[in-house]
Design a protein around this motif. Structure first.
Motif, short mmCIF file in Angstrom:
data_model
loop_
_atom_site.label_atom_id
_atom_site.label_comp_id
_atom_site.label_asym_id
_atom_site.label_seq_id
_atom_site.Cartn_x
_atom_site.Cartn_y
_atom_site.Cartn_z
N SER A 34 1.04 -1.27 -0.36
CA SER A 34 0.19 0.41 -0.41
C SER A 34 0.68 1.23 -0.49
O SER A 34 0.36 2.16 -0.95
N ARG A 60 -8.87 -4.48 -7.09
CA ARG A 60 -9.44 -4.86 -5.46
C ARG A 60 -10.75 -4.91 -5.79
O ARG A 60 -11.45 -5.76 -5.02
N ILE A 248 -14.30 3.76 3.04
CA ILE A 248 -14.41 5.28 3.37
C ILE A 248 -13.01 5.67 4.09
O ILE A 248 -11.73 6.65 4.18
N MET A 251 -9.69 3.89 1.86
CA MET A 251 -9.63 4.92 1.05
C MET A 251 -8.54 5.89 1.93
O MET A 251 -7.47 5.61 0.78
N SER A 252 -8.75 6.80 2.73
CA SER A 252 -8.22 6.84 3.28
C SER A 252 -7.18 6.72 3.06
O SER A 252 -5.96 6.93 3.18
N LEU A 255 -4.96 5.87 0.63
CA LEU A 255 -4.68 7.41 -0.81
C LEU A 255 -3.36 7.56 0.00
O LEU A 255 -2.11 8.02 -0.31
N ARG A 379 -13.65 -3.36 3.13
CA ARG A 379 -12.40 -2.80 2.92
C ARG A 379 -11.89 -3.07 1.16
O ARG A 379 -10.79 -2.15 1.01
N GLY A 382 -13.08 -0.30 -0.97
CA GLY A 382 -12.51 0.82 -0.46
C GLY A 382 -10.96 1.01 -1.21
O GLY A 382 -10.45 2.28 -1.55
N GLN A 383 -9.89 -0.12 -0.87
CA GLN A 383 -8.28 0.26 -1.60
C GLN A 383 -9.09 0.25 -3.25
O GLN A 383 -8.15 1.23 -3.48
N ILE A 385 -11.23 1.69 -4.60
CA ILE A 385 -11.85 3.01 -5.13
C ILE A 385 -10.36 4.22 -4.50
O ILE A 385 -9.50 4.95 -5.71
N ALA A 386 -9.34 3.43 -3.79
CA ALA A 386 -8.77 4.52 -3.39
C ALA A 386 -6.96 4.29 -4.35
O ALA A 386 -6.72 5.50 -4.97
N ILE A 425 -12.53 13.20 4.30
CA ILE A 425 -12.96 11.63 4.78
C ILE A 425 -13.36 11.56 6.06
O ILE A 425 -14.25 10.57 6.51
#
Length: 459
Positions: A34, A60, A248, A251-252, A255, A379, A382-383, A385-386, A425
């Motif tokens: 990551s 993901r 989310i 996501m943060s 990111l 999760r 979220g990964q 999307i991020a 977020i």
């Protein structure tokens, strides 16, 4: 599935340490990937950030489906003499580690198309095998103990394992993988081999030290109850809320992990600071850990984590409006934000066991693997999307791999991605916890009583 306690040694420190080693093993590769895989692909393989973003998105989403499939598969298996979940950790951890090392193999002189194809195959293979280990590991917490306080301690020790891996990777990783502020192919492979060996040792420790005490007896016709399970999941408001918050939050996390490399490499021109950030992030969690139990005992999980997320949101939004900070000033302020979201990060696994209990209360079924896999699904989304947004955003702000110095506009864009996006977020997570997650301290106490009565009626 009806829970049945089995006679074994009492729950204790050995179980906490064993469970800690599980996430210690998970995160040796998860955090390496990551935090550094995007820069490996862009700077070593020469792949565009946009392509990497698409790869992360596709992988993901595939992993999210694999999680649910694997969770349902495990729930339909009979327990072995070693338990229902931990044998899968033993069986699948070695293939997982091998696939992790393969991701960081660089064959010089190949075409861009070859590197893109190799990245696609090895990354998706690693993610699929990760599901086969992580789903049983996460599900196992609910069968190690059924005591809410003990489960909270498992969640805390799991976070400790993740933070120890984070400390090692973020402190040692940049030293191994960057040479003269540039990504080194040999350094990446060396790091993957070292962390792979440590990861496998941790999985074996988890298997040896943890004990499953609650045996889940399979009901006849359980496969026919899939529709009943899905209806229960859709009615589970706490699950839906925590799924949204976790989605989310991931996501943060993803990111920040990806963008921070570019932030310190290009904006601050100081990759050595990445090690300091990793250390401070770990310290922030360890400062929060002793406060978790007294705060949760007095105020509750929901209430404590809500305030922590509000603090994190305020700090990152403030950082956005202070763009001329030095590296030291930025790290010092972000440490306060890290302390704020550490409470959510520490207690999230205890939230998951709570929603598993709530699912049992609603449906009468104990389906730990299925419920946990749906949580893991969120999760992974979220990964996805991020990862997708991260790669596309890095490209959109004008980042050019291999360029000695990025443009001023690109540098400002990197700073924006690293500050205001996570700030918003975290604010949204605060609102979800306050207004949508219903399991307050009082409601959890009542749920425990209701479940005890419900289980007695079944006997």
């Amino acid at each position: 599935m009806e829970p049945e306690n089995v006679q074994s040694r009492p729950f204790g420190f050995r179980d906490k340490i064993g469970y800690m080693f599980g996430d210690f093993g998970n995160d040796f590769f998860f955090i390496l990937v990551s935090s550094f895989l995007m820069v490996y692909y862009t700077d070593v393989y020469g792949i565009s950030a946009a392509f990497v973003g698409v790869l992360f998105l596709v992988a993901r989403l595939w992993d999210a489906v694999a999680d649910v499939t694997w969770g349902r598969f495990i729930d339909t298996r009979k327990p072995s003499k070693h338990g229902k979940f931990k044998p899968w950790i033993f069986r699948m951890s070695f293939p997982l580690v091998i696939s992790g090392v393969l991701m960081f193999v660089h064959i010089p002189g190949m075409s861009t198309g070859f590197y893109e194809a190799y990245a696609f195959v090895t990354y998706i293979l690693w993610g699929t095998l990760y599901s086969t280990v992580n789903i049983p590991y996460g599900s196992m917490a609910s069968v190690i103990t059924n005591d809410p306080v003990e489960r909270t301690s498992l969640s805390t020790y799991r976070t400790m394992g993740a933070m120890l891996a984070s400390l090692i990777i973020n402190a040692v990783g940049p030293i191994l993988i960057f040479v003269d502020n540039k990504a080194s192919a040999d350094g990446f492979l060396m790091a993957a081999v070292i962390f792979g060996i440590l990861s496998y040792a941790c999985y074996l420790a988890c298997y040896k030290l943890s004990t499953e005490r609650i045996v889940l007896q399979e009901n006849k016709g359980s496969k026919a109850k899939l529709g009943h399970t899905i209806k229960g999941l859709l009615k589970n408001k706490p699950l839906i809320a925590i799924l949204g918050a976790s989605l989310i939050f991931m996501m943060s996390t993803m990111l920040i992990g990806s963008v921070n490399v570019f932030l310190f490499k290009d904006y601050f021109t100081n990759t050595a600071a990445l090690s300091i950030v990793g250390i401070i992030q770990t310290v922030a969690v360890f400062v929060a850990i002793p406060l978790v139990k007294p705060l949760v005992s007095r105020f509750g999980k929901k209430e404590t984590t809500s305030i922590g997320m509000l603090l994190a949101a305020a700090v990152y939004i403030l950082l956005f409006f202070l763009p001329n900070l030095s590296t030291t000033q930025y790290i010092a302020l972000s440490a306060i934000g890290m302390f704020g979201y550490a409470f959510f990060n520490t207690m999230i696994w205890a939230f998951v066991t709570d929603v598993i209990d709530y699912h049992e209360f609603l449906t009468g079924l104990r389906e730990d693997g299925t419920v946990y896999s749906f949580y893991s699904f969120a999760r992974k989304v979220g990964q996805a999307i991020a990862g997708g947004i991260g790669g596309i955003a890095i490209t959109a702000i004008g980042y050019e791999a291999g360029r000695e110095e990025q443009t001023e506009t690109t540098l400002e864009g990197i700073y924006t991605l690293a500050t205001i996006v996570p700030g918003v977020i975290y604010l949204l997570i605060f609102l979800i916890l306050v207004f949508l997650y219903p399991l307050t301290k009082q409601r959890m106490n009542q749920l425990s009583l209701d479940l005890t009565k419900q289980r007695k009626l079944k006997k």
